[in-house]
Structure formats: structure tokens, C-alpha cells
Design a protein around this motif. Structure first.
Motif, short mmCIF file in Angstrom:
data_model
loop_
_atom_site.label_atom_id
_atom_site.label_comp_id
_atom_site.label_asym_id
_atom_site.label_seq_id
_atom_site.Cartn_x
_atom_site.Cartn_y
_atom_site.Cartn_z
N LYS A 4 -23.95 18.48 13.22
CA LYS A 4 -23.00 17.48 13.71
C LYS A 4 -22.68 16.49 12.60
N THR A 5 -21.55 15.82 12.75
CA THR A 5 -21.18 14.74 11.84
C THR A 5 -21.60 13.42 12.46
N LEU A 6 -22.41 12.67 11.74
CA LEU A 6 -22.97 11.42 12.24
C LEU A 6 -22.57 10.28 11.30
N ALA A 7 -22.32 9.12 11.87
CA ALA A 7 -21.97 7.95 11.07
C ALA A 7 -23.12 6.96 11.06
N VAL A 8 -23.40 6.41 9.90
CA VAL A 8 -24.42 5.36 9.76
C VAL A 8 -23.75 4.14 9.15
N ILE A 9 -23.74 3.05 9.91
CA ILE A 9 -23.10 1.81 9.45
C ILE A 9 -24.21 0.82 9.10
N GLY A 10 -24.31 0.50 7.81
CA GLY A 10 -25.38 -0.37 7.34
C GLY A 10 -26.50 0.48 6.77
N THR A 11 -26.79 0.30 5.47
CA THR A 11 -27.75 1.19 4.81
C THR A 11 -28.92 0.41 4.20
N GLY A 12 -29.49 -0.48 5.00
CA GLY A 12 -30.72 -1.14 4.58
C GLY A 12 -31.90 -0.23 4.85
N VAL A 13 -33.07 -0.81 5.06
CA VAL A 13 -34.28 -0.03 5.30
C VAL A 13 -34.11 0.89 6.51
N ILE A 14 -33.59 0.34 7.63
CA ILE A 14 -33.43 1.14 8.85
C ILE A 14 -32.29 2.14 8.71
N GLY A 15 -31.17 1.70 8.19
CA GLY A 15 -30.04 2.60 8.02
C GLY A 15 -30.37 3.79 7.14
N ASN A 16 -31.03 3.53 6.03
CA ASN A 16 -31.42 4.63 5.14
C ASN A 16 -32.45 5.54 5.80
N GLY A 17 -33.32 4.95 6.62
CA GLY A 17 -34.27 5.77 7.36
C GLY A 17 -33.57 6.73 8.30
N TRP A 18 -32.52 6.24 8.97
CA TRP A 18 -31.73 7.11 9.86
C TRP A 18 -31.02 8.20 9.06
N ILE A 19 -30.45 7.82 7.91
CA ILE A 19 -29.77 8.82 7.08
C ILE A 19 -30.72 9.95 6.74
N ALA A 20 -31.95 9.58 6.32
CA ALA A 20 -32.94 10.60 5.96
C ALA A 20 -33.28 11.48 7.16
N ARG A 21 -33.45 10.86 8.33
CA ARG A 21 -33.80 11.63 9.54
C ARG A 21 -32.66 12.57 9.91
N GLN A 84 -24.52 5.30 14.37
CA GLN A 84 -25.76 4.51 14.38
C GLN A 84 -25.49 3.22 13.61
N GLU A 85 -25.47 2.11 14.33
CA GLU A 85 -25.18 0.79 13.72
C GLU A 85 -26.47 0.10 13.31
N ASN A 86 -26.50 -0.41 12.05
CA ASN A 86 -27.72 -1.02 11.52
C ASN A 86 -27.44 -2.27 10.69
N VAL A 87 -26.39 -3.01 11.03
CA VAL A 87 -26.05 -4.18 10.24
C VAL A 87 -27.04 -5.31 10.55
N PRO A 88 -27.07 -6.39 9.72
CA PRO A 88 -28.03 -7.48 9.94
C PRO A 88 -28.00 -8.05 11.35
N GLU A 89 -29.14 -8.61 11.76
CA GLU A 89 -29.31 -9.11 13.13
C GLU A 89 -28.56 -10.42 13.36
N ARG A 90 -27.23 -10.32 13.40
CA ARG A 90 -26.38 -11.45 13.75
C ARG A 90 -25.45 -10.99 14.86
N GLU A 91 -25.48 -11.69 15.97
CA GLU A 91 -24.74 -11.24 17.15
C GLU A 91 -23.26 -11.03 16.87
N ASP A 92 -22.63 -12.00 16.22
CA ASP A 92 -21.19 -11.88 15.98
C ASP A 92 -20.87 -10.69 15.09
N LEU A 93 -21.68 -10.48 14.06
CA LEU A 93 -21.45 -9.36 13.14
C LEU A 93 -21.62 -8.03 13.86
N LYS A 94 -22.70 -7.88 14.61
CA LYS A 94 -22.94 -6.63 15.33
C LYS A 94 -21.83 -6.34 16.33
#
Length: 320
Positions: A4-21, A84-94
Motif C-alpha cells: 500500500k501507499t502510506l503517507a507520513v507527515i512529520g519525520t521526527g523520532v516517531i515519524g521516522n519510526g513509522w516510516i521504518a515500520r 500517519q500524522e506526527n507533527v509537534p504536539e501543538r493543537e493548532d498545528l495538528k
């Protein structure tokens, strides 16, 4: 499951972890992150941990080459089965990022937020197209190894998307836990937060060092929790009568003022105690080396749990 084609938005520690998985599962990933050097950082991370993933087991079609970076959120999500959204924990940004994904993603695509704190009802408020497909898909670090992913829907969520997400995450050899409702902090983080607060009080009061607190968990309850979790562990504490006797015997102790659940003020003095304590614990071993050691241990531990045919979130089965 087919690729499948999957999108990962935000590539910090969690985002990169999802990419690897996702890549290890044999899928194609389109990532987006406007931060400088995001692409280079992700590829460095993947090259570092790919040998570990190959040891753990990857699909035959798995490849780092199945990753590409997009220039916009729209480009990242317009072909995605799941975002899979992984941007910083700011309500407005998310909320804004999720609303943008909702605007451009296929109508049937799942939008999952990795948020550790916000409820899905809040995050889907700005979605004008399909808020019913917005859910929480909260993982635990390192995402590419730890199997738990907490799933929760909001007021506008159609439960079919939770079931669809559960099936997908399960295909990645994860342990998807569909929550009955929604709550700030979900389940795992609320439990960890309670222990974290108590640990800070203990260090702040000079009762123990960070090393002593860690030892109290690692050599005691941590060993049991890895297999059974807090409820089943205490079920055994009641002897042959199990939880019923445990509650009769130790229930009154719940009224004793042992815990201090309100977090202590994070003063400069407390911060230094924690910083210096963990520096002393890690010595001259780098964070990278500690991560590699953690990963090796997690792989061995999960293999042991499989051998025992026992995971803490599941009903006990007899094992010879």
C-alpha cells in the motif's frame, strides 16, 4: 496484505519510526516534513537501524528504496491508503495539518494521529470533508519494534475506520488496542505519567537518585509487567483466590497517603538532579549505543513472549 501507499507527515523520532515500520512491512511510503535536512536525517536513521529490522524480520518486498519525499502535504497524501500524522504536539498545528490532509486525501483513506495527548474529537474539528475517518493511532518508541498502537475514535469517527486501521496495523505485526472511548493521554501515557510524577517527587525529596528509582522498576515490577501487566500481576498477589483475596488484603492500603500524583514544580534544582543523575547512569555510553542495546533487548524479549504464547493484553492460554 498487498503493498500500500502510506503517507507520513512529520519525520521526527516517531515519524521516522513509522516510516521504518511501514517500509519493513513491504509498503511504499511518501513522507513530508518542511524542516531543513529532514530527508537526509531520515535516510541516515533508516540506514542505521535497517540491519536491526532485518534481524527482527522484514517482508520480502521491504526496501528503503520504497521511500520518497513530497514537497507538500497534498502531494504526500493524495494517493495514500493511510496518513500517519506526527507533527509537534501543538493543537493548532495538528488540527491544521489534519484538515489539510482531509482536504486532499482519497475519501476512503484513514487519517491517524500519533498524538500522545490530544483526543480525536478535538483533532477532527477542522475537517470539512470526512472527519469520520480521523482517528488516534498512538505508538510507543521505538515504533519500529514496540508493537502497541492505541486506537481511538472521536465524536465524528465512523467505527469502521477503527476496524480498518486495526486490521492494517495488525498486518504490521503490531498489537492494536482499540479503546472503548477517548481520553486525554490515552492509556499507556497516562500510566507512565503517573509513575513519572512519583519518580520526580522521590528524586526531588532526596529519597533516591535516578539510578535507584530505575533499579526499583527494572529489578522488580518491570520484570513482571513485561509479561502480565499490573492487573494480572496483582491477581497473582492474592494467592489461590486471586484478585478477590488481594483486594480484601491490600485494598485498605489504597487510602494510605503513599502517592503524590500532582507533579512537582520542575525547578532548576530538580532539573539538574535528573540531568546529572541520568548522565551518571549512562556514563560514557552514547545515546546511540543505548538505543542499539535497547533494540537488541526488545527483540529478545518479544521472541520470549512469543515462545511463551503469552502477551499481557490477551487472555491466558495454557502453555506446555
Amino acid at each position: 496484505m498487498t503493498q500500500k501507499t502510506l503517507a507520513v507527515i512529520g519525520t521526527g523520532v516517531i515519524g521516522n519510526g513509522w516510516i521504518a515500520r511501514f517500509l519493513a512491512g513491504g509498503h511504499h511510503v511518501i513522507a513530508y516534513d518542511p524542516a531543513p535536512h529532514a530527508k537526509e536525517n531520515t535516510h541516515t536513521f533508516l540506514n542505521d537501524i535497517w540491519p536491526t529490522l532485518e534481524t527482527f524480520g522484514v517482508e520480502s518486498s521491504a526496501s528503503i528504496d520504497n521511500l520518497q519525499f513530497a514537497e507538500t502535504v497534498q502531494e504526500a497524501v493524495e494517493q495514500a491508503y493511510l496518513i500517519q500524522e506526527n507533527v509537534p504536539e501543538r493543537e493548532d498545528l495538528k488540527k491544521n495539518v489534519i484538515a489539510e490532509a482531509d482536504k486532499y486525501a482519497p475519501a476512503e483513506a484513514i487519517i491517524a494521529s500519533s498524538t500522545s495527548g490530544y483526543m480525536p474529537s478535538v483533532l477532527q474539528e477542522n475537517c470539512n470533508n470526512h472527519p469520520e475517518r480521523v482517528i488516534i493511532g498512538h505508538p510507543f518508541n521505538p515504533v519500529y519494534l514496540v508493537p502497541l498502537v492505541e486506537l481511538a475514535g472521536g465524536k465524528q469517527t465512523d467505527r469502521s475506520y477503527l476496524e480498518k486501521a486495526k486490521t492494517f496495523y495488525d498486518s504490521l505485526h503490531m498489537k492494536p488496542l482499540v479503546m472503548s472511548g477517548e481520553i486525554d493521554g490515552h492509556i499507556g501515557d497516562r500510566l507512565m505519567e503517573a509513575i513519572w510524577r512519583e519518580a520526580l517527587h522521590i528524586v526531588n525529596d532526596g529519597v533516591a537518585t535516578t539510578e535507584e528509582v530505575d533499579a526499583a522498576i527494572v529489578y522488580g515490577p518491570g520484570l513482571r509487567w513485561a509479561l502480565m501487566g499490573p492487573f494480572l500481576t496483582l491477581h497473582l498477589a492474592g494467592g489461590k483466590q486471586g484478585m478477590e483475596h488481594m483486594l480484601e488484603q491490600f485494598g485498605p492500603a489504597l487510602k494510605l497517603p503513599w502517592t503524590r500524583l500532582v507533579a512537582p514544580e520542575l525547578t532548576e534544582e530538580l532539573s539538574q538532579k535528573v540531568i546529572e543523575g541520568t548522565k551518571h547512569q549512562s556514563g560514557d555510553v552514547s545515546v546511540s549505543e543505548l538505543e542499539q542495546r535497547r533494540d537488541r533487548f526488545l527483540i529478545k524479549l518479544m521472541k520470549l513472549l512469543e515462545e511463551e504464547n503469552f502477551w499481557p493484553a490477551e487472555s491466558v492460554t495454557r502453555h506446555e
